[in-house]
Design a protein around this motif. Structure first.
Motif, PDB file in Angstrom:
ATOM      1  N   SER A 186      -9.303   5.325  -3.991  1.00  0.00           N
ATOM      2  CA  SER A 186      -8.037   4.620  -4.182  1.00  0.00           C
ATOM      3  C   SER A 186      -7.873   4.167  -5.630  1.00  0.00           C
ATOM      4  O   SER A 186      -8.809   4.163  -6.430  1.00  0.00           O
ATOM      5  N   TYR A 232      -3.544   4.969  -1.899  1.00  0.00           N
ATOM      6  CA  TYR A 232      -4.555   5.696  -1.140  1.00  0.00           C
ATOM      7  C   TYR A 232      -4.158   7.176  -1.123  1.00  0.00           C
ATOM      8  O   TYR A 232      -3.212   7.563  -0.433  1.00  0.00           O
ATOM      9  N   VAL A 261       0.839  -1.193   0.000  1.00  0.00           N
ATOM     10  CA  VAL A 261       0.000   0.000   0.000  1.00  0.00           C
ATOM     11  C   VAL A 261       0.873   1.241   0.000  1.00  0.00           C
ATOM     12  O   VAL A 261       1.960   1.271   0.590  1.00  0.00           O
ATOM     13  N   THR A 281      -1.663  -0.849  -3.973  1.00  0.00           N
ATOM     14  CA  THR A 281      -2.853  -0.015  -3.854  1.00  0.00           C
ATOM     15  C   THR A 281      -2.446   1.372  -3.395  1.00  0.00           C
ATOM     16  O   THR A 281      -1.681   1.527  -2.450  1.00  0.00           O
TER      17      THR A 281
END
Length: 213
Positions: free
Chosen positions: A199, A193, A150, A191
Motif C-alpha cells: 500500500s 491499496y 481508502v 491510503t
C-alpha cells in the motif's frame, strides 16, 4: 469497516474482502486460481459468517478475473465491473497461454456494468464509488471508500509506479492523465491499496512517484 487482503495466483494479485458488523461483505478482484486458494477464501468467509453482496473487478485482465466463475458458482452473485476490457475475458485461454499458464474455464457475463461515479452500498451505510482510470486498460476502475479514506486502485497506481502501458489497448499518457485528474484530487492521507504489492498514500505518490511528477 473491516477488511482483509489475500494474495492469489502466480501473478500475486491482491484480493480485498471488506465487511462490517452487519456481516454484509464485498470482494474486490477475487483472483483465486488454485484449489487451495479457493478453499482459503471460502473458509475465511464461512468462519466470519459473511454474506457476499458484491464482487467487483478493477479491470478484466486475466490475472484479476481467474476467480470469477468460482465466485458466481459459490456465492450466486455476478461480478460487477466496467465492460471496456471484455475482450480480455472472452479470450482468456489464449492470453493466459502466452504467459505459460493454463486456464480452461469460461468467464461468466458481467452483472452490473459500472461506470465513472457509480456507487454501491453495503452493510451499515458503507458506500464504494467507482472511479474510471483508463490507461492501463480501457475499462480500469478504482474503488474509493470516502468514509474510510481508502482507495483500491487496481493496476492503475502502485507505490512509486503505475500500471503497464505496453499492451495494445493501453496508453501511457492516458493513464498519467487519469491518475492526475481522478486520483490526485483525493485527500493526501487517502491510503491506496493496489492490485499488486504494498500500500501507499495519495500524498506519497504526489511527492515521490517519478512517473507522475
Amino acid at each position: 469497516m473491516k477488511f482483509k487482503k489475500f494474495v492469489f495466483n502466480p501473478v500475486d494479485v491482491n484480493c480485498y474482502l471488506l465487511w462490517d458488523e452487519s456481516k454484509e461483505a464485498v470482494l474486490i478482484d477475487a483472483a483465486v486460481l488454485f484449489p487451495e486458494e479457493k478453499e482459503e477464501l471460502k473458509n475465511f468467509i464461512a468462519r466470519e459468517g459473511l454474506q457476499i453482496k458484491y464482487h467487483l473487478n478493477t479491470h478484466l485482465h486475466f490475472d484479476h478475473i481467474f476467480g470469477n466463475p468460482f465466485i458466481e458458482e459459490s456465492f450466486g452473485i455476478k461480478t460487477s465491473a466496467n465492460d471496456g476490457d471484455w475482450q480480455w475475458a472472452e479470450s482468456i485461454t489464449e492470453r493466459v497461454a502466452r504467459f505459460g499458464l493454463r486456464y480452461n474455464e469460461k468467464i461468466p457475463q458481467l452483472g452490473t456494468i459500472l461506470c465513472d461515479n457509480d456507487t454501491i452500498t453495503f452493510g451499515n451505510g458503507n458506500t464504494i464509488k467507482a472511479i474510471h482510470v483508463p490507461g492501463h486498460s480501457p475499462g480500469s476502475l478504482a474503488y474509493y471508500v470516502e468514509k474510510e479514506k481508502v482507495l483500491f486502485s487496481g493496476d492503475a497506481l502502485f507505490r512509486g509506479s503505475i500500471g503497464r502501458t505496453d499492451f495494445p489497448d493501453s496508453d501511457y499518457q492516458t493513464l498519467v492523465d487519469s491518475i492526475r485528474r481522478k486520483l490526485f484530487t483525493l485527500p493526501d492521507d487517502t491510503t491506496v491499496y493496489p492490485g499488486h504489492s504494498e500500500s501507499t498514500t495519495i500524498g506519497f505518490e504526489k511527492q515521490y512517484n517519478r512517473y507522475l511528477m
